[in-house]
Design a protein around this motif. Structure first.
Motif, short mmCIF file in Angstrom:
data_model
loop_
_atom_site.label_atom_id
_atom_site.label_comp_id
_atom_site.label_asym_id
_atom_site.label_seq_id
_atom_site.Cartn_x
_atom_site.Cartn_y
_atom_site.Cartn_z
N VAL A 301 0.85 -1.18 0.00
CA VAL A 301 0.00 0.00 0.00
C VAL A 301 0.89 1.23 0.00
CG1 VAL A 301 -1.79 1.29 1.21
CG2 VAL A 301 -1.80 -1.21 1.29
N ASP A 302 0.57 2.20 -0.86
CA ASP A 302 1.34 3.43 -0.96
C ASP A 302 0.41 4.64 -0.90
OD1 ASP A 302 4.20 2.53 -1.70
OD2 ASP A 302 2.97 1.43 -3.14
N VAL A 303 0.87 5.69 -0.28
CA VAL A 303 0.14 6.96 -0.29
C VAL A 303 0.72 7.81 -1.42
CG1 VAL A 303 -0.42 9.05 0.98
CG2 VAL A 303 -0.32 6.86 2.18
N VAL A 304 -0.12 8.17 -2.38
CA VAL A 304 0.34 8.85 -3.59
C VAL A 304 -0.61 9.98 -3.97
CG1 VAL A 304 1.52 6.82 -4.51
CG2 VAL A 304 -0.90 7.17 -5.00
N SER A 305 -0.16 10.79 -4.93
CA SER A 305 -1.01 11.81 -5.52
C SER A 305 -1.61 11.27 -6.81
CB SER A 305 -0.22 13.08 -5.81
OG SER A 305 0.26 13.67 -4.62
N LEU A 306 -2.91 11.45 -6.98
CA LEU A 306 -3.63 10.93 -8.13
C LEU A 306 -3.94 12.05 -9.12
CD1 LEU A 306 -5.31 8.81 -9.72
CD2 LEU A 306 -7.22 9.33 -8.16
N TYR A 307 -3.63 11.81 -10.39
CA TYR A 307 -3.91 12.77 -11.44
C TYR A 307 -4.75 12.11 -12.53
CZ TYR A 307 -0.05 15.62 -9.59
OH TYR A 307 0.77 16.37 -8.79
N THR A 320 -4.32 9.81 -2.42
CA THR A 320 -5.07 8.56 -2.34
C THR A 320 -4.20 7.45 -1.80
OG1 THR A 320 -6.41 6.98 -3.60
CG2 THR A 320 -4.48 7.88 -4.70
N SER A 321 -4.83 6.37 -1.38
CA SER A 321 -4.15 5.17 -0.94
C SER A 321 -4.19 4.15 -2.08
CB SER A 321 -4.82 4.60 0.31
OG SER A 321 -4.20 3.42 0.73
N LEU A 322 -3.04 3.80 -2.60
CA LEU A 322 -2.92 2.90 -3.74
C LEU A 322 -2.50 1.51 -3.25
CD1 LEU A 322 -2.83 2.48 -6.86
CD2 LEU A 322 -0.46 3.30 -6.77
#
Length: 397
Positions: A301-307, A320-322
């Motif tokens: 699980v990674d915390v990332v920015s979604l575009y 978001t949590s990926l």
């Protein structure tokens, strides 16, 4: 789209400056291409090692080269317009089929322009070439141009894709082989493809065996977890981390030192791989083992920015949590979990830590950007391995 006077003028005026700048930055020397018997325009195929590869390749030629480039560079405000005006790269999506790209290449070649392609579409993560799409052979057959195989040696060891820092060594570039239309016109697509793979089969570690060269720099192992996410000791995911010249593993006693020759020295007395190419091969096998297993648990699980990407415009949707699974990935948005199955997607790594994905079902393109240690590659490796192992097809991207 066609060859223009301004492209010739710009290239002629600035080529000496590029040559000096690239020598200072990378210690790069490119052998000038001269062959009076084979006239252009050409289709030039090169192995992809660094962001500067197009500039390096171009320095071996007198005329401007029209390179096929990722459409993501066209999302950069102002700069993308300047690049388009001065060198007019041919836009290509890394994550889905694009017929306009082929049409533009045909237009360029008919107007007398030579085309440059790095068929892998991705810089190498390990030192050996990434997978070359089979469609490259079909393109060669379609364009009917003389094909030049250009080899860049030392690029990976100077600038590994997973690293943020350069090493001081020597980089060389030259036309390895010239292939006229007469040479390949009667060959099958399979034969052409095998020849392309062989012609671009540059492995910096093979070069080091013959003539070892030092590539000196600081923090040489830093951010290696962007590319190597599976422990060579325990086979666990996400336990590798780096600091300075050293590599560690939270699941074992692994301790490695990245030396001046691009090799990993074992300081922990555990199972390890001296060359990143071998570690990458091992990692690929472990990914396939996971896919074959019956376990459906979340792998990371990674915390990332979604575009969201629409045309040449990108829009930030938020953090978001990926989550990674063996047959899909999911992310959360507005308290809703959204699942993208590998059956429906075309995935790719953009830059070093951006995971970009096109969904052929809903025709949406999104991408995720994490922190400096985020490994986008693991999502792409799992998706493509699943497509190969379970769905029995290889991505053309």
């Amino acid at each position: 789209m066609k060859k223009r006077f301004r492209h010739v003028l710009f290239y002629t005026l600035f080529r000496p400056l590029f040559r000096i700048g690239i020598w200072i930055r990378y210690r790069y020397w490119g052998k000038k291409y001269r062959n009076k018997d084979v006239k252009g325009p050409y289709l030039i195929l090169g192995n992809h090692t660094m962001n500067a590869d197009p500039f390096m390749l171009a320095l071996s030629f007198r005329e401007p080269i029209y390179f096929v480039a990722s459409d993501m560079i066209f999302t950069i405000p102002v700069l993308s317009k300047i690049i388009s005006y001065l060198v007019q790269p041919i836009s290509k999506s890394k994550y889905k089929a694009d017929t306009d790209t082929v049409k533009n290449m045909i237009r360029v070649s008919k107007s007398g322009g030579s085309i440059g392609i790095f068929p892998e579409g991705n810089r190498t993560f390990s030192g050996k070439p990434m997978t070359i799409p089979f469609s490259t052979a079909k393109l060669v057959k379609l364009l009917k141009l003389p094909v030049l195989f250009y080899r860049i040696e030392g690029g990976y060891l100077t600038s590994p894709r997973w690293s943020k820092k350069y090493r001081r060594g020597k980089v060389r570039g030259y036309v390895h082989q010239t292939w006229t239309y007469e040479d390949y016109k009667d060959l099958s697509i399979d034969e052409i493809y095998n020849h392309i793979v062989s012609g671009l089969g540059v492995n910096d570690f093979d070069m080091q065996k013959i003539n070892p060269r030092p590539f000196k720099g600081k923090d040489k192992a830093e951010y290696i977890e962007r590319a190597f996410f599976i422990s060579p000791v325990t086979k666990k995911l996400g336990t590798i981390y780096s600091e300075g010249d050293y590599v560690y593993d939270t699941s074992s006693a692994l301790k490695l030192k990245y030396n001046h020759y691009g090799l990993l020295e074992n300081l922990g007395g555990t199972q390890y791989f001296e060359r990143t190419t071998d570690w990458y091969n091992f990692q690929s096998k472990v990914v396939e083992e996971v896919i074959h297993s019956s376990d459906d648990k979340v792998l990371s699980v990674d915390v990332v920015s979604l575009y969201e990407l629409k045309g040449r415009k990108k829009k930030l949707l938020g953090e978001t949590s990926l989550s990674l699974y063996k047959d899909h990935f999911s992310y959360t948005m507005n308290n809703e979990t959204i699942i993208w199955k590998y059956d429906d997607i075309y995935p790719a790594v953009q830059y070093s830590n951006t995971f970009i994905c096109y969904n052929k079902t809903n025709e949406h393109t999104i991408f995720f950007t994490g922190n400096e240690r985020f490994c986008a590659l693991k999502y792409v490796m799992f998706a493509k391995a699943y497509q190969k192992v379970v769905l029995n097809y290889d991505s053309e991207l």
